[in-house]
Design a protein around this motif. Structure first.
Motif, PDB file in Angstrom:
ATOM      1  N   ASP A 162      -8.544   6.737 -14.795  1.00 50.19           N
ATOM      2  CA  ASP A 162      -7.843   8.039 -14.794  1.00 50.19           C
ATOM      3  C   ASP A 162      -6.381   7.919 -14.361  1.00 50.19           C
ATOM      4  OD1 ASP A 162     -10.206   9.297 -15.559  1.00 50.19           O
ATOM      5  OD2 ASP A 162     -10.842   9.612 -13.480  1.00 50.19           O
ATOM      6  N   GLY A 163      -5.692   6.919 -14.892  1.00 52.54           N
ATOM      7  CA  GLY A 163      -4.265   6.772 -14.601  1.00 52.54           C
ATOM      8  C   GLY A 163      -3.939   6.170 -13.242  1.00 52.54           C
ATOM      9  N   ASN A 164      -4.980   5.772 -12.486  1.00 54.14           N
ATOM     10  CA  ASN A 164      -4.778   5.091 -11.204  1.00 54.14           C
ATOM     11  C   ASN A 164      -5.121   3.616 -11.384  1.00 54.14           C
ATOM     12  OD1 ASN A 164      -4.158   7.421  -9.463  1.00 54.14           O
ATOM     13  ND2 ASN A 164      -6.249   8.049  -9.980  1.00 54.14           N
ATOM     14  N   ALA A 165      -4.141   2.746 -11.135  1.00 52.61           N
ATOM     15  CA  ALA A 165      -4.345   1.311 -11.325  1.00 52.61           C
ATOM     16  C   ALA A 165      -4.529   0.622  -9.977  1.00 52.61           C
ATOM     17  CB  ALA A 165      -3.171   0.698 -12.064  1.00 52.61           C
ATOM     18  N   SER A 166      -5.470  -0.333  -9.925  1.00 57.09           N
ATOM     19  CA  SER A 166      -5.706  -1.144  -8.725  1.00 57.09           C
ATOM     20  C   SER A 166      -5.592  -2.619  -9.087  1.00 57.09           C
ATOM     21  CB  SER A 166      -7.100  -0.873  -8.146  1.00 57.09           C
ATOM     22  OG  SER A 166      -7.255   0.473  -7.802  1.00 57.09           O
ATOM     23  N   PHE A 167      -4.929  -3.366  -8.222  1.00 56.21           N
ATOM     24  CA  PHE A 167      -4.872  -4.823  -8.337  1.00 56.21           C
ATOM     25  C   PHE A 167      -5.567  -5.370  -7.092  1.00 56.21           C
ATOM     26  CE2 PHE A 167      -1.500  -3.256 -10.935  1.00 56.21           C
ATOM     27  CZ  PHE A 167      -1.360  -4.156 -11.982  1.00 56.21           C
ATOM     28  N   VAL A 168      -6.629  -6.161  -7.283  1.00 56.81           N
ATOM     29  CA  VAL A 168      -7.459  -6.593  -6.158  1.00 56.81           C
ATOM     30  C   VAL A 168      -7.658  -8.107  -6.201  1.00 56.81           C
ATOM     31  CG1 VAL A 168      -9.621  -6.215  -4.912  1.00 56.81           C
ATOM     32  CG2 VAL A 168      -8.744  -4.423  -6.424  1.00 56.81           C
ATOM     33  N   ALA A 169      -7.440  -8.742  -5.042  1.00 53.37           N
ATOM     34  CA  ALA A 169      -7.731 -10.175  -4.908  1.00 53.37           C
ATOM     35  C   ALA A 169      -8.558 -10.368  -3.650  1.00 53.37           C
ATOM     36  CB  ALA A 169      -6.437 -10.977  -4.819  1.00 53.37           C
ATOM     37  N   LEU A 170      -9.560 -11.235  -3.722  1.00 52.22           N
ATOM     38  CA  LEU A 170     -10.345 -11.557  -2.524  1.00 52.22           C
ATOM     39  C   LEU A 170     -10.911 -12.959  -2.649  1.00 52.22           C
ATOM     40  CD1 LEU A 170     -13.694 -11.193  -3.176  1.00 52.22           C
ATOM     41  CD2 LEU A 170     -12.965  -8.848  -3.362  1.00 52.22           C
ATOM     42  N   ASP A 171     -11.121 -13.596  -1.501  1.00 56.77           N
ATOM     43  CA  ASP A 171     -11.621 -14.976  -1.528  1.00 56.77           C
ATOM     44  C   ASP A 171     -12.825 -15.195  -0.618  1.00 56.77           C
ATOM     45  OD1 ASP A 171     -10.570 -14.903   0.998  1.00 56.77           O
ATOM     46  OD2 ASP A 171      -9.100 -16.494   0.711  1.00 56.77           O
ATOM     47  N   GLY A 172     -13.401 -14.102  -0.095  1.00 57.52           N
ATOM     48  CA  GLY A 172     -14.547 -14.236   0.802  1.00 57.52           C
ATOM     49  C   GLY A 172     -14.166 -14.133   2.267  1.00 57.52           C
ATOM     50  N   TYR A 173     -12.870 -14.307   2.579  1.00 58.81           N
ATOM     51  CA  TYR A 173     -12.386 -14.197   3.952  1.00 58.81           C
ATOM     52  C   TYR A 173     -11.415 -13.030   4.127  1.00 58.81           C
ATOM     53  CZ  TYR A 173     -14.140 -18.975   4.088  1.00 58.81           C
ATOM     54  OH  TYR A 173     -14.940 -20.079   4.006  1.00 58.81           O
ATOM     55  N   ARG A 174     -10.733 -12.655   3.027  1.00 57.20           N
ATOM     56  CA  ARG A 174      -9.786 -11.539   3.093  1.00 57.20           C
ATOM     57  C   ARG A 174      -9.706 -10.864   1.730  1.00 57.20           C
ATOM     58  NH1 ARG A 174      -5.109 -15.135   3.169  1.00 57.20           N
ATOM     59  NH2 ARG A 174      -5.264 -16.533   1.414  1.00 57.20           N
ATOM     60  N   LEU A 175      -9.160  -9.658   1.725  1.00 58.13           N
ATOM     61  CA  LEU A 175      -9.025  -8.881   0.497  1.00 58.13           C
ATOM     62  C   LEU A 175      -7.655  -8.212   0.511  1.00 58.13           C
ATOM     63  CD1 LEU A 175     -11.540  -6.359  -1.027  1.00 58.13           C
ATOM     64  CD2 LEU A 175      -9.281  -5.567  -0.391  1.00 58.13           C
ATOM     65  N   ALA A 176      -6.948  -8.260  -0.627  1.00 56.87           N
ATOM     66  CA  ALA A 176      -5.662  -7.574  -0.778  1.00 56.87           C
ATOM     67  C   ALA A 176      -5.778  -6.593  -1.935  1.00 56.87           C
ATOM     68  CB  ALA A 176      -4.550  -8.586  -1.046  1.00 56.87           C
ATOM     69  N   LEU A 177      -5.383  -5.341  -1.684  1.00 53.30           N
ATOM     70  CA  LEU A 177      -5.513  -4.275  -2.683  1.00 53.30           C
ATOM     71  C   LEU A 177      -4.205  -3.513  -2.789  1.00 53.30           C
ATOM     72  CD1 LEU A 177      -6.989  -2.085  -4.434  1.00 53.30           C
ATOM     73  CD2 LEU A 177      -7.766  -1.066  -2.287  1.00 53.30           C
ATOM     74  N   ARG A 178      -3.676  -3.404  -4.017  1.00 53.25           N
ATOM     75  CA  ARG A 178      -2.467  -2.605  -4.265  1.00 53.25           C
ATOM     76  C   ARG A 178      -2.788  -1.550  -5.317  1.00 53.25           C
ATOM     77  NH1 ARG A 178       3.339  -3.070  -4.295  1.00 53.25           N
ATOM     78  NH2 ARG A 178       3.993  -0.960  -4.827  1.00 53.25           N
ATOM     79  N   ASN A 179      -2.500  -0.299  -5.000  1.00 52.29           N
ATOM     80  CA  ASN A 179      -2.729   0.821  -5.926  1.00 52.29           C
ATOM     81  C   ASN A 179      -1.400   1.362  -6.439  1.00 52.29           C
ATOM     82  OD1 ASN A 179      -5.616   1.004  -5.604  1.00 52.29           O
ATOM     83  ND2 ASN A 179      -5.253   1.872  -3.586  1.00 52.29           N
ATOM     84  N   ILE A 180      -1.359   1.742  -7.720  1.00 53.39           N
ATOM     85  CA  ILE A 180      -0.185   2.404  -8.293  1.00 53.39           C
ATOM     86  C   ILE A 180      -0.658   3.443  -9.313  1.00 53.39           C
ATOM     87  CG2 ILE A 180       1.354   0.396  -8.025  1.00 53.39           C
ATOM     88  CD1 ILE A 180       1.063   0.013 -11.127  1.00 53.39           C
TER      89      ILE A 180
END
Length: 368
Positions: A162-180
């Motif tokens: 619905d026009g909301n984009a998420s970029f997600v990376a994770l490796d089992g120890y940490r997670l980084a999430l950026r929304n635009i």
């Protein structure tokens, strides 16, 4: 093929195109750059069969043609030539390069042997500013895993709902999430290799002009004007990251990002001496105490914070917590805790567009 082209212009595009060359290839042809001259344009192509790059340069094309030439050798030669016009002439599989008083003769390969890049069919296109994409890559790609036994986690999830984009990376120890917010009527869910994004980041400029992102079955293409970056998409089921990010917390602190970063960096000087890379945090009475000790010494750091909720002792791998703090640009950050065994969530104050989650290291009470 015969062309005339400016040395600086060609050197710049070779530098871009070489990011598609792998040092580990078993196919000799992939050590090369494909040159194709036609209708006033020199097209350069490189690929390692995972990433492919095409770059287009205006040139004086006296005779059309194509050849594959060794990337490193061709690049080194062009970069060392005088800043003047280069004359490139090919006959069969031989290349002659002339620039002022310098002349090189090289052996190449036929263009027909070079693999073709994907054809763009059934494509979906969307746009975003180049500097925004560069920022997104910087804030996420470091949290992908290098462990090839979990290939899906070597990539960044790109999801649009619905026009909301998420970029997600994770490796089992940490997670980084950026929304635009993004101008797209289509829902999207693909996983882009972290390697592709890292190489793309080296090409992108700090510019507000738009980059076009083209999605086609199995592939993604980034159109940067006169350069196209092609990449395979990763196959498999990405983890349900939404279940990992909890809203509830027992302890919340507000702290100056730079102060916390610098204190952690100093503490990590000793943490690095130990395998666990451990820093211990003690939160109480608006004070954050950071400690680390090794066989050769210990360190004690004290920072003023604003604390809400319970006092807490918790420990982290210093690299993992620092990576997330460094990725945030704002001055003030918030850290949310749910006890010493659950993940810590870090984000800029009053900004939900970036979230970093890091798992603590389990320690016995006496170890704090």
């Amino acid at each position: 093929m015969r062309i005339q082209i400016e040395q600086k212009k060609l050197a710049k595009h070779i530098n871009i195109i070489q990011k598609g060359i792998s040092s580990k290839t078993t196919l000799p042809i992939l050590d090369g750059i494909l040159l194709e001259a036609k209708e006033g344009i020199l097209k350069l192509t490189s690929t390692d069969l995972e990433i492919g790059i095409e770059s287009y340069i205006e040139a004086n094309v006296l005779e059309e043609g194509s050849i594959v030439i060794n990337s490193k050798l061709f690049g080194d030669i062009v970069k060392k030539l005088p800043s003047s016009e280069i004359d490139i002439n090919t006959f069969e599989n031989k290349m002659n390069i002339t620039c002022e008083s310098s002349q090189f003769n090289l052996i190449g390969n036929p263009a027909l042997e070079y693999p073709e890049l994907p054809t763009l069919i059934d494509q979906l296109s969307l746009k975003m500013p180049m500097d925004l994409l560069k920022s997104i890559i910087r804030q996420t790609v470091f949290a992908t895993t290098q462990d090839e036994t979990r290939p899906i986690l070597t990539g960044v999830l790109f999801e649009v709902i619905d026009g909301n984009a998420s970029f997600v990376a994770l490796d089992g120890y940490r997670l980084a999430l950026r929304n635009i917010k993004i101008d797209s009527s289509e829902d999207i869910k693909v996983v882009i290799p972290g390697k592709t994004l890292s190489e793309l980041n080296k090409i992108l400029e700090e510019d507000e002009k738009d980059i076009e992102i083209i999605l086609t079955p199995g592939h993604i293409v980034f159109n940067i004007g006169n350069t196209l970056v092609f990449s395979r998409l990763l196959e498999g089921q990405f983890l349900n990251y939404r279940d990992i990010i909890r809203e509830e917390h027992e302890t919340k602190i507000k702290v100056n990002r730079k102060e916390l970063q610098e204190s952690l960096e100093r503490a990590s000087l000793l943490a690095k001496e130990e395998k666990a890379n451990l820093v211990k945090l003690n939160l109480s009475e608006d004070k954050l105490v950071i400690k680390s000790n090794s066989e050769i010494g210990n360190v004690y750091e004290n920072i003023n914070i604003s604390l809400e909720g319970k006092d807490l002792n918790i420990a982290f791998n210093s690299k993992y917590i620092l990576d997330g703090i460094k990725a945030i640009e704002e001055e003030e950050i918030e850290l949310f805790f749910m006890g010493s065994l659950n993940p810590c969530i870090i984000k800029p104050i009053e900004d939900d567009n970036y979230i970093y989650l890091v798992l603590p290291v389990r320690l016995a009470k006496d170890d704090y």
